[in-house]
Design a protein around this motif. Sequence first.
Motif, PDB file in Angstrom:
ATOM      1  N   UNK A   2     -57.912  -8.929   4.269  1.00 14.81           N
ATOM      2  CA  UNK A   2     -57.814  -8.403   2.412  1.00 14.81           C
ATOM      3  C   UNK A   2     -57.839  -9.180   1.750  1.00 14.81           C
ATOM      4  N   UNK A   3     -57.069 -10.547   2.039  1.00 17.38           N
ATOM      5  CA  UNK A   3     -57.034 -11.770   0.607  1.00 17.38           C
ATOM      6  C   UNK A   3     -58.357 -12.028   0.824  1.00 17.38           C
ATOM      7  N   UNK A   4     -58.673 -12.558   1.815  1.00 17.56           N
ATOM      8  CA  UNK A   4     -60.309 -12.600   2.028  1.00 17.56           C
ATOM      9  C   UNK A   4     -61.217 -11.648   1.277  1.00 17.56           C
ATOM     10  N   UNK A   5     -60.920 -10.905   1.849  1.00 15.68           N
ATOM     11  CA  UNK A   5     -61.491  -9.835   0.509  1.00 15.68           C
ATOM     12  C   UNK A   5     -61.358  -9.544  -0.749  1.00 15.68           C
ATOM     13  N   UNK A   6     -60.886  -9.782  -1.007  1.00 14.21           N
ATOM     14  CA  UNK A   6     -59.332 -10.154  -2.867  1.00 14.21           C
ATOM     15  C   UNK A   6     -60.328 -11.544  -3.268  1.00 14.21           C
ATOM     16  N   UNK A   7     -60.366 -11.953  -2.369  1.00 12.28           N
ATOM     17  CA  UNK A   7     -60.478 -13.727  -2.837  1.00 12.28           C
ATOM     18  C   UNK A   7     -61.930 -13.607  -3.343  1.00 12.28           C
ATOM     19  N   UNK A   8     -62.403 -13.213  -2.277  1.00 13.15           N
ATOM     20  CA  UNK A   8     -64.102 -12.758  -2.102  1.00 13.15           C
ATOM     21  C   UNK A   8     -65.225 -12.143  -2.884  1.00 13.15           C
ATOM     22  N   UNK A   9     -63.536 -11.332  -3.796  1.00 13.71           N
ATOM     23  CA  UNK A   9     -64.872 -10.477  -5.060  1.00 13.71           C
ATOM     24  C   UNK A   9     -64.237 -11.003  -5.942  1.00 13.71           C
ATOM     25  N   UNK A  10     -62.920 -11.736  -6.211  1.00 13.46           N
ATOM     26  CA  UNK A  10     -62.631 -12.657  -7.334  1.00 13.46           C
ATOM     27  C   UNK A  10     -63.619 -13.692  -7.568  1.00 13.46           C
ATOM     28  N   UNK A  11     -64.182 -14.491  -6.851  1.00 13.40           N
ATOM     29  CA  UNK A  11     -65.146 -15.167  -6.596  1.00 13.40           C
ATOM     30  C   UNK A  11     -66.414 -15.023  -7.631  1.00 13.40           C
ATOM     31  N   UNK A  12     -66.949 -13.362  -7.063  1.00 17.23           N
ATOM     32  CA  UNK A  12     -68.100 -13.133  -7.394  1.00 17.23           C
ATOM     33  C   UNK A  12     -68.001 -12.398  -8.907  1.00 17.23           C
ATOM     34  N   UNK A  13     -66.667 -11.781  -9.076  1.00 18.00           N
ATOM     35  CA  UNK A  13     -66.694 -11.984 -10.537  1.00 18.00           C
ATOM     36  C   UNK A  13     -66.463 -12.508 -11.130  1.00 18.00           C
ATOM     37  N   UNK A  14     -65.967 -14.182 -10.822  1.00 20.48           N
ATOM     38  CA  UNK A  14     -66.117 -15.294 -12.521  1.00 20.48           C
ATOM     39  C   UNK A  14     -67.358 -15.720 -11.798  1.00 20.48           C
ATOM     40  N   UNK A  15     -68.170 -15.767 -10.875  1.00 21.36           N
ATOM     41  CA  UNK A  15     -70.023 -16.493 -10.662  1.00 21.36           C
ATOM     42  C   UNK A  15     -70.538 -15.070 -11.459  1.00 21.36           C
ATOM     43  N   UNK A  16     -70.194 -14.079 -11.909  1.00 25.29           N
ATOM     44  CA  UNK A  16     -71.057 -13.451 -13.193  1.00 25.29           C
ATOM     45  C   UNK A  16     -70.875 -13.650 -14.062  1.00 25.29           C
TER      46      UNK A  16
END
Length: 227
Positions: free
Chosen positions: A6-20
């Motif tokens: 779950x934290x990995x998935x949340x962290x991954x989503x935040x990385x994608x959001x900041x990338x965009x």
Amino acid sequence: AAAASVPVRVCHQEIVKFDLEIKAAVQDIRDCPGPLGALTELNAAVKEKFRHLRGRIQELEQMAKEQDKESEKQALLREVENHKKQMLSNQAAWRKANLACKIAIDNSEKDQLLQGRDSLRQRKTTKESLAESASNITESLMGISRMMSQQVQQSEETVQTLANSSRTILEANEEFKSMSGTIQLGRKLITKYNRRELTDKLLIFLALALFLATVLYILKKRLFPFL
């Protein structure tokens, strides 16, 4: 493992959001029309997003190292490497966008400067044209003033001539009046002389008649005493 994902998935989503968000901000920088103050504000926002992105990537890397299964660890580390490469790509795009934007702003400022120079040149030309027009108008006004001065001088000379003529006419009129008085006096004298002549003739006639009567009387006495 499920709780850890779950934290990995949340962290991954935040990385994608900041990338965009970074990609969108880089595009905004590329399209920025200026001035440099606006570009500075956009760069400050991008730096903040890169800071958050770098932090999330580090968190994901730390989570990968803490995985129990080697396969999951390697998979997460590969994702971390991909995110790092993507971040490096975004940084390169960011630098290129800044360079392009600064060149565009410089060109725009040069164009504005050239337009300003053209405007100043046009203003200078307009001022010179206005000055030349004003000079021509001044010369025309001076010419009109000289012409009016000549007309006034001619009018003064005409008035002076008329005054002299009027004075001459008045003097002639006075002479005519004097001559008229003299003529009237002469006429009176002539009339008086004519009357005197008539009186003198009458007296001479009477004297002659008396003389003849006296002569006749004397002759009568001497020639005809008896009468």
